[in-house]
Design a protein around this motif. Structure first.
Motif, PDB file in Angstrom:
ATOM      1  N   TYR A  10       0.831  -1.204   0.000  1.00 24.47           N
ATOM      2  CA  TYR A  10       0.000   0.000   0.000  1.00 24.47           C
ATOM      3  C   TYR A  10       0.873   1.266   0.000  1.00 24.47           C
ATOM      4  CZ  TYR A  10       0.492  -0.545   5.170  1.00 24.47           C
ATOM      5  OH  TYR A  10       0.962  -0.715   6.453  1.00 24.47           O
ATOM      6  N   ASN A  11       2.042   1.129  -0.652  1.00 20.96           N
ATOM      7  CA  ASN A  11       2.954   2.265  -0.878  1.00 20.96           C
ATOM      8  C   ASN A  11       3.340   2.971   0.415  1.00 20.96           C
ATOM      9  OD1 ASN A  11       2.625   1.619  -3.543  1.00 20.96           O
ATOM     10  ND2 ASN A  11       1.489   3.468  -4.109  1.00 20.96           N
ATOM     11  N   ASN A  12       3.541   2.184   1.453  1.00 19.66           N
ATOM     12  CA  ASN A  12       3.932   2.742   2.750  1.00 19.66           C
ATOM     13  C   ASN A  12       5.442   2.652   2.891  1.00 19.66           C
ATOM     14  OD1 ASN A  12       4.057   3.669   5.350  1.00 19.66           O
ATOM     15  ND2 ASN A  12       2.974   1.954   6.273  1.00 19.66           N
ATOM     16  N   SER A  13       6.097   3.771   3.073  1.00 22.41           N
ATOM     17  CA  SER A  13       7.555   3.782   3.218  1.00 22.41           C
ATOM     18  C   SER A  13       8.002   3.559   4.657  1.00 22.41           C
ATOM     19  CB  SER A  13       8.122   5.112   2.705  1.00 22.41           C
ATOM     20  OG  SER A  13       7.568   6.203   3.424  1.00 22.41           O
ATOM     21  N   PHE A  14       7.043   3.411   5.578  1.00 24.71           N
ATOM     22  CA  PHE A  14       7.346   3.179   6.985  1.00 24.71           C
ATOM     23  C   PHE A  14       7.147   1.701   7.308  1.00 24.71           C
ATOM     24  CE2 PHE A  14       6.321   7.586   6.577  1.00 24.71           C
ATOM     25  CZ  PHE A  14       7.168   8.245   7.452  1.00 24.71           C
ATOM     26  N   GLY A  15       8.079   1.149   8.057  1.00 24.92           N
ATOM     27  CA  GLY A  15       8.018  -0.273   8.368  1.00 24.92           C
ATOM     28  C   GLY A  15       8.742  -1.082   7.308  1.00 24.92           C
ATOM     29  N   GLU A  16       9.278  -2.238   7.712  1.00 26.47           N
ATOM     30  CA  GLU A  16      10.054  -3.068   6.808  1.00 26.47           C
ATOM     31  C   GLU A  16       9.266  -4.307   6.399  1.00 26.47           C
ATOM     32  OE1 GLU A  16      13.772  -4.014   8.577  1.00 26.47           O
ATOM     33  OE2 GLU A  16      14.431  -1.932   8.727  1.00 26.47           O
ATOM     34  N   GLN A  17       9.525  -4.778   5.172  1.00 30.88           N
ATOM     35  CA  GLN A  17       8.915  -6.014   4.715  1.00 30.88           C
ATOM     36  C   GLN A  17       9.501  -7.182   5.499  1.00 30.88           C
ATOM     37  OE1 GLN A  17       8.806  -6.666   0.468  1.00 30.88           O
ATOM     38  NE2 GLN A  17       8.610  -8.895   0.706  1.00 30.88           N
ATOM     39  N   LEU A  18       8.633  -7.990   6.088  1.00 31.76           N
ATOM     40  CA  LEU A  18       9.069  -9.117   6.897  1.00 31.76           C
ATOM     41  C   LEU A  18       8.964 -10.433   6.142  1.00 31.76           C
ATOM     42  CD1 LEU A  18      10.040 -10.050   9.702  1.00 31.76           C
ATOM     43  CD2 LEU A  18       7.626 -10.240  10.369  1.00 31.76           C
ATOM     44  N   PHE A  19       7.930 -10.567   5.316  1.00 35.06           N
ATOM     45  CA  PHE A  19       7.657 -11.855   4.672  1.00 35.06           C
ATOM     46  C   PHE A  19       8.159 -11.879   3.232  1.00 35.06           C
ATOM     47  CE2 PHE A  19       3.541 -11.840   7.392  1.00 35.06           C
ATOM     48  CZ  PHE A  19       4.265 -12.182   8.513  1.00 35.06           C
ATOM     49  N   ASN A  20       8.626 -13.058   2.846  1.00 39.78           N
ATOM     50  CA  ASN A  20       8.919 -13.358   1.458  1.00 39.78           C
ATOM     51  C   ASN A  20       8.228 -14.685   1.153  1.00 39.78           C
ATOM     52  OD1 ASN A  20      11.602 -14.604  -0.470  1.00 39.78           O
ATOM     53  ND2 ASN A  20      10.193 -13.038  -1.150  1.00 39.78           N
ATOM     54  N   ARG A  21       6.952 -14.609   0.877  1.00 33.76           N
ATOM     55  CA  ARG A  21       5.993 -15.699   0.784  1.00 33.76           C
ATOM     56  C   ARG A  21       5.703 -16.205   2.209  1.00 33.76           C
ATOM     57  NH1 ARG A  21       5.527 -17.326  -4.633  1.00 33.76           N
ATOM     58  NH2 ARG A  21       5.917 -15.409  -5.822  1.00 33.76           N
ATOM     59  N   ASN A  22       4.441 -16.478   2.465  1.00 42.65           N
ATOM     60  CA  ASN A  22       4.034 -16.825   3.826  1.00 42.65           C
ATOM     61  C   ASN A  22       2.840 -17.772   3.818  1.00 42.65           C
ATOM     62  OD1 ASN A  22       3.329 -13.800   3.103  1.00 42.65           O
ATOM     63  ND2 ASN A  22       1.514 -14.593   4.153  1.00 42.65           N
ATOM     64  N   HIS A  23       2.778 -18.612   4.845  1.00 37.83           N
ATOM     65  CA  HIS A  23       1.700 -19.583   5.012  1.00 37.83           C
ATOM     66  C   HIS A  23       1.207 -19.613   6.454  1.00 37.83           C
ATOM     67  CE1 HIS A  23       2.854 -21.199   1.077  1.00 37.83           C
ATOM     68  NE2 HIS A  23       1.746 -21.922   1.101  1.00 37.83           N
ATOM     69  N   PHE A  24      -0.067 -19.910   6.580  1.00 42.62           N
ATOM     70  CA  PHE A  24      -0.736 -20.280   7.827  1.00 42.62           C
ATOM     71  C   PHE A  24      -0.630 -19.240   8.938  1.00 42.62           C
ATOM     72  CE2 PHE A  24      -1.292 -23.798  11.231  1.00 42.62           C
ATOM     73  CZ  PHE A  24      -2.607 -23.419  11.407  1.00 42.62           C
ATOM     74  N   PRO A  25      -1.514 -18.247   8.931  1.00 41.60           N
ATOM     75  CA  PRO A  25      -1.598 -17.331  10.077  1.00 41.60           C
ATOM     76  C   PRO A  25      -2.308 -18.046  11.219  1.00 41.60           C
ATOM     77  CG  PRO A  25      -3.320 -16.819   8.491  1.00 41.60           C
ATOM     78  CD  PRO A  25      -2.553 -17.978   7.924  1.00 41.60           C
TER      79      PRO A  25
END
Length: 423
Positions: free
Chosen positions: A288-303
């Motif tokens: 959502y074009n948010n420059s705050f916070g870092e990407q944590l996931f690189n593909r993810n399963h099962f919340p």
């Protein structure tokens, strides 16, 4: 004579002490039980049963920690991924329809409730040329069943929505069914909550970074139209919200389940007064074009929400596949007590605990659940199962010998699920 006697006693004492230390060392050292159980640490292990779900097959079984199959099920249809034991001992699962009109990896089409011997008590087919159930299914406290759905959106509709795609797309939906009446009692469609910034004439045109509650459908365009590939859901019944793992967006969406179906189509109503908009999301702020916070996931399963009295209750576990790094990680994240999703703000949750290992990696499937003693049970899809301690020790490892697993679930031996299996 006395000196020789005491020398003999001293030697014997040293010998016995040495044997005792050797025995203690053996107990403290994890052992290999057989070809399947490669690590078995009896002092650290949680002595529960493990439901092993073979991916896309007709087989599932209950394992003890010695690696023995104490109950097996064989089904008429192939699993469309998820299968769980209900508290009354019945099974709830997603199964594959024959000859689907369209499908992607993880497709299903039929939801079933089976008795503890695997015989069908109820089934609901949800598959046509326009939609198909897939991946995950959950039973709600009221007995209703909720599951993921792909629904086809044609090219004419896409053009009117400002979606840049050369093929039909298949966005995510949720369907809730009453098994007593077979009536659909609630539904949510992601297509109702989109935003785009390329077609000013469309009604959903807007500033993406200022609307984190909406989904940017142009963030990723796949050649086959499967742009999101959601693969898992979990329901927080206390907050009445649903977590959706959105694999290709590398994030988790949270939506309000307290809405009516009409409210779920809108941007107001429900306990959070957001309608069917996202009330929270995490894992990849760039969606959502948010420059705050870092990407944590690189593909993810099962919340997987940690519930009850288990250590970490209220937090959530995620299996992060780590495709680019060829390294998977399990994260335990602290979910905010009050959901806040604001523009130009770091909305990411705090990491409470994580586990990785140089031998832990699979790019697909997989998941993790918290056990009652605080250990975490991990399914590494192409290997088998790990049980790790809070200190990141390895208490148990089960090698599936080439079998691919969808997930695993842990059940206490005296839990209602196990007692009602009548083993």
């Amino acid at each position: 004579m006395n000196l020789r006697f005491w020398l003999l006693i001293s030697t014997l004492f040293v010998f016995l002490s040495s044997c005792q230390n050797e025995e203690t060392d053996l107990i403290d050292t994890p052992i290999i039980l057989n070809d399947n159980v490669e690590i078995y640490d009896e002092e650290k292990i949680s002595m529960d049963y493990v439901l092993a779900i073979e991916n896309g097959s007709k087989n599932a079984y209950l394992l003890n920690k010695q690696g023995n199959k104490i109950k097996e099920w064989s089904f008429e249809d192939n699993l469309g991924n998820d299968l769980e034991i209900l508290p009354d001992g019945r099974l709830l699962g997603m199964f594959k329809v024959d000859n689907p009109i369209f499908s992607f990896g993880g497709y299903g089409g039929i939801v079933k409730i089976l008795n503890n011997e695997g015989e069908v008590e109820w089934e609901f087919e949800y598959a046509s040329e326009n939609y198909i159930a897939h991946h995950d299914v959950e039973m709600l406290p009221n007995g209703n069943v909720i599951f993921l759905v792909w629904e086809k959106i044609d090219m004419e509709t896409l053009e009117g929505l400002g979606i840049q795609s050369d093929v039909e797309i298949y966005p995510e939906s949720l369907i809730e069914v009453n098994p007593t009446t077979n009536q659909i009692v609630w539904e949510w469609h992601s297509i109702d909550h989109m935003i785009q910034d390329v077609s000013p004439s469309a009604s959903n045109y807007g500033n993406i970074s200022q609307n984190p509650q909406l989904i940017n459908f142009n963030y990723l365009i796949e050649d086959n139209g499967d742009n999101w590939h959601a693969n898992g859901i979990d329901v927080d019944t206390d907050k009445d919200v649903i977590y959706i793992s959105v694999n290709y967006y590398n994030e988790v969406w949270v939506i309000d389940h307290s809405t009516t179906t009409l409210e779920a189509m809108s941007n107001n109503g429900g306990n959070y007064n957001k309608g069917g908009n996202l009330i929270y999301r995490f894992g990849n702020p760039s969606t959502y074009n948010n420059s705050f916070g870092e990407q944590l996931f690189n593909r993810n399963h099962f919340p997987n929400l940690i519930e009850g009295n288990k250590p970490g209750s209220g937090n959530i576990l995620i299996y992060e596949n780590g495709v680019d790094e060829s390294q998977s990680t399990i994260y335990e994240l602290e979910i905010p007590e009050s959901f806040s999703l604001l523009p130009e703000t770091n909305n990411e949750p705090q990491i409470v605990w994580s586990f990785t290992n140089e031998n832990l990696f699979f790019s697909r499937l997989s998941g993790a659940v918290r056990l009652n003693n605080g250990n975490t049970l991990i399914c590494e899809g192409d290997y088998g199962f790990w049980e790790t301690t809070t200190e990141n020790g390895i208490a148990w490892k089960y090698n599936g010998q080439g079998i691919n697993f969808w997930r695993c679930y842990g059940y206490e031996i005296d839990s209602p699920e196990i007692l009602n299996l009548n083993l």
